[in-house]
Design a protein around this motif. Structure first.
Motif, short mmCIF file in Angstrom:
data_model
loop_
_atom_site.label_atom_id
_atom_site.label_comp_id
_atom_site.label_asym_id
_atom_site.label_seq_id
_atom_site.Cartn_x
_atom_site.Cartn_y
_atom_site.Cartn_z
N GLY A 1 5.43 -5.43 -14.43
CA GLY A 1 5.78 -6.02 -15.72
C GLY A 1 7.23 -6.44 -15.84
O GLY A 1 7.74 -6.57 -16.96
N MET A 2 7.89 -6.70 -14.72
CA MET A 2 9.28 -7.17 -14.82
C MET A 2 9.34 -8.62 -15.27
O MET A 2 8.55 -9.45 -14.80
N LEU A 3 10.27 -8.91 -16.15
CA LEU A 3 10.56 -10.29 -16.56
C LEU A 3 11.96 -10.56 -16.01
O LEU A 3 12.95 -10.50 -16.72
N ALA A 4 12.05 -10.79 -14.72
CA ALA A 4 13.32 -10.64 -14.00
C ALA A 4 13.59 -11.80 -13.06
O ALA A 4 13.69 -11.62 -11.85
N PRO A 5 13.74 -13.02 -13.60
CA PRO A 5 13.96 -14.15 -12.69
C PRO A 5 15.29 -14.07 -11.95
O PRO A 5 15.37 -14.51 -10.80
N SER B 1 10.71 -19.66 -18.64
CA SER B 1 9.68 -18.81 -19.23
C SER B 1 10.28 -17.58 -19.90
O SER B 1 9.82 -17.15 -20.96
N LEU B 2 11.33 -17.03 -19.29
CA LEU B 2 11.99 -15.87 -19.90
C LEU B 2 12.51 -16.20 -21.29
O LEU B 2 12.43 -15.38 -22.21
N GLU B 3 13.01 -17.44 -21.45
CA GLU B 3 13.49 -17.86 -22.78
C GLU B 3 12.37 -17.89 -23.80
O GLU B 3 12.60 -17.70 -25.00
N LEU B 4 11.15 -18.18 -23.32
CA LEU B 4 10.02 -18.22 -24.24
C LEU B 4 9.54 -16.83 -24.65
O LEU B 4 8.85 -16.67 -25.65
N VAL C 1 5.68 -20.62 -5.58
CA VAL C 1 5.68 -21.29 -6.89
C VAL C 1 4.23 -21.42 -7.34
O VAL C 1 3.34 -21.67 -6.52
N PRO C 2 3.95 -21.23 -8.64
CA PRO C 2 2.55 -21.31 -9.07
C PRO C 2 1.93 -22.68 -8.85
O PRO C 2 2.63 -23.67 -8.62
N VAL C 3 0.62 -22.67 -8.92
CA VAL C 3 -0.17 -23.89 -8.74
C VAL C 3 -0.84 -24.16 -10.09
O VAL C 3 -1.79 -23.49 -10.47
N ILE C 4 -0.25 -25.11 -10.84
CA ILE C 4 -0.73 -25.40 -12.19
C ILE C 4 -0.96 -26.90 -12.28
O ILE C 4 -0.02 -27.68 -12.08
N GLY C 5 -2.19 -27.30 -12.59
CA GLY C 5 -2.45 -28.73 -12.71
C GLY C 5 -3.92 -29.04 -12.63
O GLY C 5 -4.77 -28.18 -12.84
N ARG C 6 -4.19 -30.28 -12.29
CA ARG C 6 -5.56 -30.79 -12.29
C ARG C 6 -6.08 -30.82 -10.85
O ARG C 6 -5.40 -31.31 -9.95
N LEU C 7 -7.31 -30.26 -10.67
CA LEU C 7 -7.93 -30.29 -9.33
C LEU C 7 -8.91 -31.44 -9.20
O LEU C 7 -9.08 -32.00 -8.12
N ASP C 8 -9.61 -31.76 -10.29
CA ASP C 8 -10.49 -32.92 -10.31
C ASP C 8 -10.71 -33.28 -11.77
O ASP C 8 -10.09 -32.68 -12.66
N GLY D 1 -1.65 -18.68 -8.32
CA GLY D 1 -0.61 -18.71 -7.29
C GLY D 1 0.74 -18.24 -7.81
O GLY D 1 1.77 -18.65 -7.29
N HIS D 2 0.75 -17.36 -8.80
CA HIS D 2 2.01 -16.95 -9.41
C HIS D 2 2.77 -15.91 -8.60
O HIS D 2 3.85 -15.47 -9.01
N SER D 3 2.19 -15.49 -7.47
CA SER D 3 2.88 -14.55 -6.57
C SER D 3 3.42 -13.35 -7.35
O SER D 3 2.68 -12.74 -8.09
N ARG D 4 4.71 -13.05 -7.21
CA ARG D 4 5.29 -11.88 -7.89
C ARG D 4 5.53 -12.10 -9.38
O ARG D 4 6.00 -11.19 -10.07
N ASN D 5 5.29 -13.32 -9.90
CA ASN D 5 5.86 -13.69 -11.19
C ASN D 5 4.85 -14.01 -12.28
O ASN D 5 5.18 -14.70 -13.25
N GLY D 6 3.63 -13.52 -12.16
CA GLY D 6 2.60 -13.90 -13.11
C GLY D 6 2.93 -13.54 -14.54
O GLY D 6 2.74 -14.36 -15.45
N ILE D 7 3.41 -12.33 -14.75
CA ILE D 7 3.64 -11.91 -16.14
C ILE D 7 4.84 -12.66 -16.71
O ILE D 7 4.80 -13.17 -17.83
N LEU D 8 5.91 -12.77 -15.92
CA LEU D 8 7.07 -13.56 -16.36
C LEU D 8 6.66 -14.97 -16.75
O LEU D 8 7.09 -15.50 -17.79
N LEU D 9 5.82 -15.61 -15.93
CA LEU D 9 5.54 -17.03 -16.11
C LEU D 9 4.36 -17.30 -17.05
O LEU D 9 3.98 -18.46 -17.24
N ALA D 10 3.80 -16.24 -17.66
CA ALA D 10 2.62 -16.46 -18.51
C ALA D 10 2.89 -17.39 -19.70
O ALA D 10 2.11 -18.32 -19.94
N PRO D 11 3.97 -17.19 -20.48
CA PRO D 11 4.17 -18.09 -21.62
C PRO D 11 4.34 -19.55 -21.19
O PRO D 11 3.77 -20.46 -21.81
N LEU D 12 5.11 -19.78 -20.14
CA LEU D 12 5.32 -21.16 -19.68
C LEU D 12 4.01 -21.75 -19.13
O LEU D 12 3.69 -22.92 -19.39
#
Lengths: 354, 354
Positions: free
Chosen positions: B44-48, B66-69, B300-307, B315-326
């Motif tokens: 649960g670290m928010l530690a960029p 994302s931390l700012e959010l 780096v996460p994989v966010i977008g359109r596949l089809d 693909g958020h690796s170590r940063n899923g919780i940090l990057l959730a709001p963004l």
């Protein structure tokens, strides 16, 4: 038909309840959560010889007597329950690392020889021939083929099944001190026994023990065949084989009714166990738990009559599972009016008048 | 009303589902056991800043955004859920022991200074003034007040409550590849995502991480106020405060879909954590667990359109919780027809044609 209420659903309570029902009594067993206390946490060693300490010769004799009962007890129990009692027929090796640990094992071997129980001394190479998983730090030790082990959780399940088939009624609620029992009351509540009868006050105390359960993983070194006991820089550790892995234990501390495994306790167990069996690094750590051994002042169980209607079987300290068959036999004798040996009788503490 | 099916009930899936429902979509979330995967195991670290590595400047920028959010996200979530989102407003200290570890922290500080993110350097005494529980082996480090943490389990509970209140229907069963979704499909299945769409095959892999949960015991040294990250003989370890104790983590290994904590992993975490905070020896070891980070080729996460009908956020690796709001914000944008930044788009791997 005489009535018996057994308080406590651990290995001692279940064994006594089963045997008493077989002897023709109408038995009720009371425990809010049978089979979940220290018997659930135990390592399950049946190891009177490698547990022997100078000054505890009486306990060694009791342990050897109960160990002799174990094979037939397990066989009868498995048949009665329709499921395995979990007896593991392989013996025990004791491993030492440093010179201080080896000197301590030498003293144990000499002590056992004086008692007419000679044990086989082995060097590191000979020990590794028996158990190839032993690490290079193991320099010598003992082989004690007669010290066995039992899967404590299989045992609990078998005891409960056999007891219920024999007619024992298990009531999953606590026994309150002062409650009226129909017939005779038998207190087998382990470390919690002291609160249940004035004759036990101050006599039975909780002695915390932490254990780890490790599960073998694909590709990891195979589980040893025998129980491995060891001294690592003076600290005892044991590793007891189970069908899927190992139980690791040996911590001992007195902190009241505390069943939380601590960081320091787990760290010590892991460090010492890895010194002896380095291959366990690749095992899964499936469980860390703590249980409360019912300690007695002389480490000998307290089995006998507390008053006209109350019997007790507790205070088994480290040896509850080993001593279960003998304890059940003594309790059935008491119920039939036969006395118990003086060394287990609570009268030895001058607490009882009847 | 447009339909959205979200596959995956971790922090990413729940955040996206909640935000999409707020944006007016009719949302169904599918997960056989929501909130029990790697989000449940996370630190649960928010530690960029203290997670920054040279070469990952794009990830640092996303993390800072994302931390700012986070503060407004947590506040809105707490209010919507009627329960705390678990944001812990205290910062992070980074501790180093040996000279090699201190040199590595110096390099991190210089890297951050070059990026215009100077951090405060402290010696051991100054660090212990901030966190008196730090042990004598800690010789120096950094203070990064902006790197926060969140109680991941409180967060999961709040997200599920808020999502359901916003109209999300949670269906506790697995999504089968090839199932027809009404409307748009959003894949947020973490390390399990690769099997759900051909465009993700080989792109997302499980990266195992082991954690321990320690519970403070009466008489033990108090829980630190801040997140403590450390390097111990080159190995990273983190200790994240929780209301009742600490989460300890940092192991990282790639063994496929393996969620068993190992003896070796736990031993390393305990040893390194005790070097930094010796007082935890008296804490209870309440839990050892392992989770699977969804690793991407560039972290780096994989966010977008596949089809035409399928979106992805994984693909958020170590940063899923940090990057959730963004991530939730980017997904809501996608649903409204807005593009995502090129650095998160799966198109960067040449896998998608739309």
């Amino acid at each position: 038909m005489k009535d018996l209420v057994v308080v406590g659903g651990g290995v001692i309570g279940l064994s006594c309840a089963w045997r008493a029902a077989q002897a023709g009594l109408r038995v009720t067993l009371r425990d809010p959560a049978p089979g979940t206390g220290s018997s659930w946490v135990a390592g399950g060693m049946l190891a009177p010889v490698t547990e022997a300490w100078p000054g505890e010769e009486g306990l060694l004799a009791l342990g050897l007597e109960s160990l002799e009962l174990w094979p037939a007890f397990a066989e009868e129990l498995s048949a009665a329950a329709g499921q395995s009692a979990g007896l593991h027929p392989e013996g025990t090796v004791v491993a030492a690392t440093g010179s201080g640990d080896r000197a301590e094992l030498d003293a144990l071997a000499q002590h056992l020889a004086r008692l007419g129980r000679p044990v086989e001394r082995l060097n590191g190479r000979e020990l590794r021939r028996l158990e190839p998983a032993l690490g290079p730090d193991v320099r010598g030790g003992l082989s004690v083929p007669g010290d066995l082990s039992v899967d404590n959780r299989a045992l609990l399940a078998a005891l409960r099944a056999a007891a219920e088939k024999a007619g024992v009624v298990v009531e999953e609620r606590a026994w309150e001190p002062g409650e009226a029992a129909p017939g005779t009351l038998l207190i087998c509540a382990g470390a919690h026994s002291a609160a249940l009868h004035p004759g036990l006050a101050g006599l039975v105390r909780p002695v915390k023990g932490e254990i780890l359960r490790l599960t073998h993983r694909r590709g990891a070194f195979p589980v040893p065949t025998r129980t491995v006991r060891a001294l690592v820089d003076g600290r005892p550790v044991y590793l007891v084989p189970r069908p899927a892995g190992l139980v690791v234990g040996a911590t001992q501390s007195e902190h009241g009714f505390d069943t939380e495994p601590t960081v320091g306790g787990v760290r010590d167990l892991l460090r010492d166990a890895e010194r002896i069996l380095p291959g366990i690094a690749e095992y899964a750590l499936s469980e860390a738990a703590a249980g409360l051994r019912p300690g007695s002042p002389d480490n000998v169980p307290v089995i006998g009559r507390l008053d006209g209607r109350t019997l007790v079987a507790t205070g088994h300290s480290r040896n509850g599972i080993l001593l279960a068959p003998l304890t059940a036999r003594l309790v059935v004798g008491l119920l039939a009016g036969r006395p118990v040996p003086a060394e287990v009788d609570p009268a030895r503490f001058g607490r009882t008048g009847t």
